[in-house]
Motif scaffolding. Structure first.
Motif, mmCIF file in Angstrom:
data_model
loop_
_atom_site.group_PDB
_atom_site.id
_atom_site.type_symbol
_atom_site.label_atom_id
_atom_site.label_comp_id
_atom_site.label_asym_id
_atom_site.label_seq_id
_atom_site.Cartn_x
_atom_site.Cartn_y
_atom_site.Cartn_z
ATOM 1 N N ALA A 63 45.937 9.128 -31.603
ATOM 2 C CA ALA A 63 45.329 10.039 -32.563
ATOM 3 C C ALA A 63 44.246 9.338 -33.370
ATOM 4 O O ALA A 63 43.198 9.926 -33.670
ATOM 5 N N ALA A 64 44.482 8.069 -33.713
ATOM 6 C CA ALA A 64 43.461 7.303 -34.433
ATOM 7 C C ALA A 64 42.215 7.109 -33.572
ATOM 8 O O ALA A 64 41.082 7.202 -34.063
ATOM 9 N N GLU A 65 42.410 6.875 -32.281
ATOM 10 C CA GLU A 65 41.276 6.707 -31.358
ATOM 11 C C GLU A 65 40.427 7.962 -31.273
ATOM 12 O O GLU A 65 39.198 7.900 -31.165
ATOM 13 N N THR A 66 41.072 9.112 -31.301
ATOM 14 C CA THR A 66 40.383 10.380 -31.048
ATOM 15 C C THR A 66 40.049 11.148 -32.323
ATOM 16 O O THR A 66 39.404 12.195 -32.260
ATOM 17 N N GLY A 67 40.485 10.636 -33.479
ATOM 18 C CA GLY A 67 40.192 11.305 -34.737
ATOM 19 C C GLY A 67 40.976 12.572 -34.969
ATOM 20 O O GLY A 67 40.534 13.461 -35.702
ATOM 21 N N ARG A 68 42.163 12.681 -34.379
ATOM 22 C CA ARG A 68 42.966 13.905 -34.471
ATOM 23 C C ARG A 68 44.075 13.750 -35.504
ATOM 24 O O ARG A 68 44.676 12.685 -35.643
ATOM 25 N N ARG A 69 44.357 14.821 -36.221
ATOM 26 C CA ARG A 69 45.477 14.850 -37.150
ATOM 27 C C ARG A 69 46.758 15.206 -36.398
ATOM 28 O O ARG A 69 46.737 16.029 -35.484
ATOM 29 N N LEU A 70 47.873 14.612 -36.828
ATOM 30 C CA LEU A 70 49.155 14.791 -36.150
ATOM 31 C C LEU A 70 50.210 15.334 -37.096
ATOM 32 O O LEU A 70 50.165 15.097 -38.310
ATOM 33 N N HIS A 71 51.189 16.003 -36.503
ATOM 34 C CA HIS A 71 52.415 16.380 -37.200
ATOM 35 C C HIS A 71 53.576 15.950 -36.307
ATOM 36 O O HIS A 71 53.768 16.513 -35.223
ATOM 37 N N VAL A 72 54.302 14.924 -36.731
ATOM 38 C CA VAL A 72 55.399 14.399 -35.916
ATOM 39 C C VAL A 72 56.677 15.152 -36.272
ATOM 40 O O VAL A 72 57.132 15.117 -37.423
ATOM 41 N N LEU A 73 57.227 15.827 -35.294
ATOM 42 C CA LEU A 73 58.390 16.695 -35.505
ATOM 43 C C LEU A 73 59.691 15.899 -35.509
ATOM 44 O O LEU A 73 59.791 14.829 -34.918
ATOM 45 N N HIS A 74 60.680 16.471 -36.184
ATOM 46 C CA HIS A 74 62.081 15.997 -36.231
ATOM 47 C C HIS A 74 62.214 14.475 -36.140
ATOM 48 O O HIS A 74 62.880 13.937 -35.257
ATOM 49 N N VAL A 75 61.552 13.786 -37.058
ATOM 50 C CA VAL A 75 61.689 12.326 -37.116
ATOM 51 C C VAL A 75 63.138 11.993 -37.468
ATOM 52 O O VAL A 75 63.701 12.534 -38.416
ATOM 53 N N SER A 76 63.730 11.071 -36.702
ATOM 54 C CA SER A 76 65.180 10.859 -36.799
ATOM 55 C C SER A 76 65.576 9.434 -37.132
ATOM 56 O O SER A 76 66.771 9.152 -37.248
ATOM 57 N N THR A 77 64.615 8.519 -37.285
ATOM 58 C CA THR A 77 64.972 7.107 -37.472
ATOM 59 C C THR A 77 64.311 6.513 -38.714
ATOM 60 O O THR A 77 63.192 6.876 -39.085
ATOM 61 N N ALA A 78 65.011 5.560 -39.309
ATOM 62 C CA ALA A 78 64.446 4.802 -40.423
ATOM 63 C C ALA A 78 63.246 3.993 -39.954
ATOM 64 O O ALA A 78 62.278 3.796 -40.707
ATOM 65 N N ASP A 79 63.270 3.518 -38.711
ATOM 66 C CA ASP A 79 62.185 2.711 -38.156
ATOM 67 C C ASP A 79 60.879 3.507 -38.108
ATOM 68 O O ASP A 79 59.810 2.988 -38.467
ATOM 69 N N GLU A 80 60.944 4.749 -37.639
ATOM 70 C CA GLU A 80 59.746 5.587 -37.598
ATOM 71 C C GLU A 80 59.195 5.831 -38.998
ATOM 72 O O GLU A 80 57.980 5.816 -39.216
ATOM 73 N N MET A 81 60.089 6.081 -39.954
ATOM 74 C CA MET A 81 59.637 6.348 -41.321
ATOM 75 C C MET A 81 58.897 5.147 -41.894
ATOM 76 O O MET A 81 57.861 5.297 -42.550
ATOM 77 N N ALA A 82 59.416 3.953 -41.639
ATOM 78 C CA ALA A 82 58.746 2.745 -42.130
ATOM 79 C C ALA A 82 57.358 2.612 -41.510
ATOM 80 O O ALA A 82 56.387 2.228 -42.189
ATOM 81 N N PHE A 83 57.237 2.941 -40.236
ATOM 82 C CA PHE A 83 55.943 2.887 -39.558
ATOM 83 C C PHE A 83 55.002 3.976 -40.072
ATOM 84 O O PHE A 83 53.829 3.721 -40.386
ATOM 85 N N LEU A 84 55.501 5.209 -40.188
ATOM 86 C CA LEU A 84 54.655 6.339 -40.568
ATOM 87 C C LEU A 84 54.160 6.233 -42.002
ATOM 88 O O LEU A 84 53.118 6.805 -42.343
#
Length: 458
Positions: free
Chosen positions: A234-255
């Motif tokens: 998404a960063a490469e293409t300039g697109r906005r994202l909506h990440v659905l049903h995030v389920s991990t602490a690891d993803e939250m730290a990254f996001l």
């Protein structure tokens, strides 16, 4: 002419007057009246002497939320209506205080074209109890057309399945994903699980046949790898994202480091159920993709809510019949009902002090309207649609299967006692649920969206 007669003649007229409720407005919690006319909010304040109305609803003792928007539901129509359909799904929505839904594209046939979208909109006409929009699936077969498809009336945007799907809807190839991201300007919704890792690890559960192993098969790394990958693209293409049903602490730290481009959804079941207990108690009724995980990850989701990383709570309502769910694991399908229980379950979390009522409103009303560009939704304010979810925070109820409207007829929360319950649901000034009972006939209309901004480069 005496004073009383002059005041009566000077009074303004509304279709509906909601009296003396505790409304959650942009100013905070206010005890006010709300006048609704022609589907819109036309006045707020102490209106008894100024406004009259054909219908007056006494909201004393109730809190009035902007209409709840569930931005992730699977209503299974067409093709899978033995487990859910648009009428039953939206009926459950308004029973649960939900006034609008975004429905997902993994039906049969898949929602990949303008004709597929048109068929869903026609199927909803006169049958949907709440307002609605439908996602187009992002795929190798329609990538170049997505910029046009996402702007069609009634389209919620584009949804991409990086894992946990099949056929033309599975988009796990990097060039396919990049091509999808390049075509369109609206925020792209993503189911982020790494398909290659899921295939590699599936023998673990095929050998054990134990649903308790579901979060072992679909582990936190499968989620993190996919999320990191799609954020990079998404960063490469300039697109906005909506990440659905995030389920991990690891993803939250990254996001947390990518909020300038990425919005985040969590679900009530990831916030409420907990492994391994839920699998031991419910078996495959607790089986979802991505999985319900252990306390460490659940604590990470709640911390992300407190830190402002989370933008939306969606139910991921995805029913299967009880017969289907009793198949031997892992042949049992993943999915559970959720649209009808979203608000009661989250109100109980408010009661427990895990979040404030105003924060819940941002996650279920103002947040979805803001990040998806909904027109005239998500706030109790002049000129906005008169969508209202009236709840009793002191109401003590027990969620039960026989309350569930879904054609599948069950909930993983069967037997759960909660504080907080939807009492009335109002859509565009029309009472569709009054004193917990349905009123009238389905009046749902397609949602309207604002023109999306131009894509921005990294």
């Amino acid at each position: 002419m005496n004073t009383d007669t002059a005041q009566r003649l000077a009074r303004r007229h509304a279709d509906l007057l909601v009296r003396r409720g505790m409304a959650i407005t942009p100013n905070g919690v206010e005890c006010i009246d709300i006048a609704c006319r022609s589907g819109m909010i036309v006045a707020l304040g102490d209106l008894e002497r100024i406004w009259s109305a054909e219908t007056v609803l006494n909201a004393s003792g109730l809190h009035i939320l902007p209409g709840v928007i569930d931005s992730q539901v699977h209503f299974r129509e067409p093709g899978l209506t033995h487990k859910e359909d648009l009428e039953a799904g939206t009926r459950g929505a308004v029973l649960g205080g939900v006034t609008a839904v975004f429905e997902m594209p993994n039906t049969q046939p898949l929602t990949l074209s303008a004709l597929d979208l048109k068929a869903k909109l026609e199927a909803a006409q006169g049958r949907a109890w709440c307002d609605h929009a439908f996602y187009i699936g992002g795929s190798a077969v329609n990538a170049e057309m997505l910029g046009e498809l996402e702007l069609l009336p009634g389209c919620a945007g584009v949804k991409v399945f990086m894992g946990s799907s099949f056929g033309d809807l599975l988009a796990d190839d990097e060039e396919v994903l990049r091509n999808i991201l390049r075509h369109g300007r609206r925020r792209l919704a993503v189911h982020a699980e790494d398909e290659a890792r899921l295939r590699e690890r599936k023998p673990l559960v095929e050998e054990s046949g134990d649903v308790v192993q579901h979060p072992v098969w679909r582990d936190e790394l499968s989620a993190l790898l996919a999320t990191q990958r799609i954020v990079r693209l998404a960063a490469e293409t300039g697109r906005r994202l909506h990440v659905l049903h995030v389920s991990t602490a690891d993803e939250m730290a990254f996001l947390a480091g990518h909020k300038q481009r990425v919005t985040v959804e969590v679900t009530p079941h990831h916030l409420t159920l907990q492994a391994p207990e839920c699998y031991e108690r419910l078996g495959s009724l607790a089986q979802m993709n991505p999985p319900v995980r252990d306390r460490h990850h659940q604590d990470g989701l709640w911390q992300a809510i407190r830190n402002g990383i989370v933008d939306v709570i969606g139910s991921d309502h995805a029913p299967h019949t009880l017969e289907e769910k009793t198949r031997s694991y892992p042949q049992s399908p993943s999915g559970m009902t959720g649209v009808q229980t979203l608000l009661p379950v989250m109100l109980d979390h408010v009661r427990a002090g895990r979040l404030t009522l105003q924060r819940l409103v941002d996650l279920t009303s103002a947040g979805p309207a803001r990040i998806f560009g909904l027109e005239s939704k998500g706030r109790i304010a002049l000129g906005f649609d008169a969508d209202l979810s009236l709840v009793d925070l002191e109401a003590h109820r027990v969620i039960a299967n026989d309350w569930i409207a879904s054609r599948s007829g069950w909930t993983p929360y069967d037997g759960l006692a909660v504080y907080g319950w939807p009492i009335h649901t109002i859509i565009r000034g029309n009472i569709v649920l009054r004193d917990e009972a349905l009123v009238g006939t389905p009046i749902g209309q397609p949602l309207r969206f604002l023109e999306p901004p131009l894509a921005q480069p990294a």
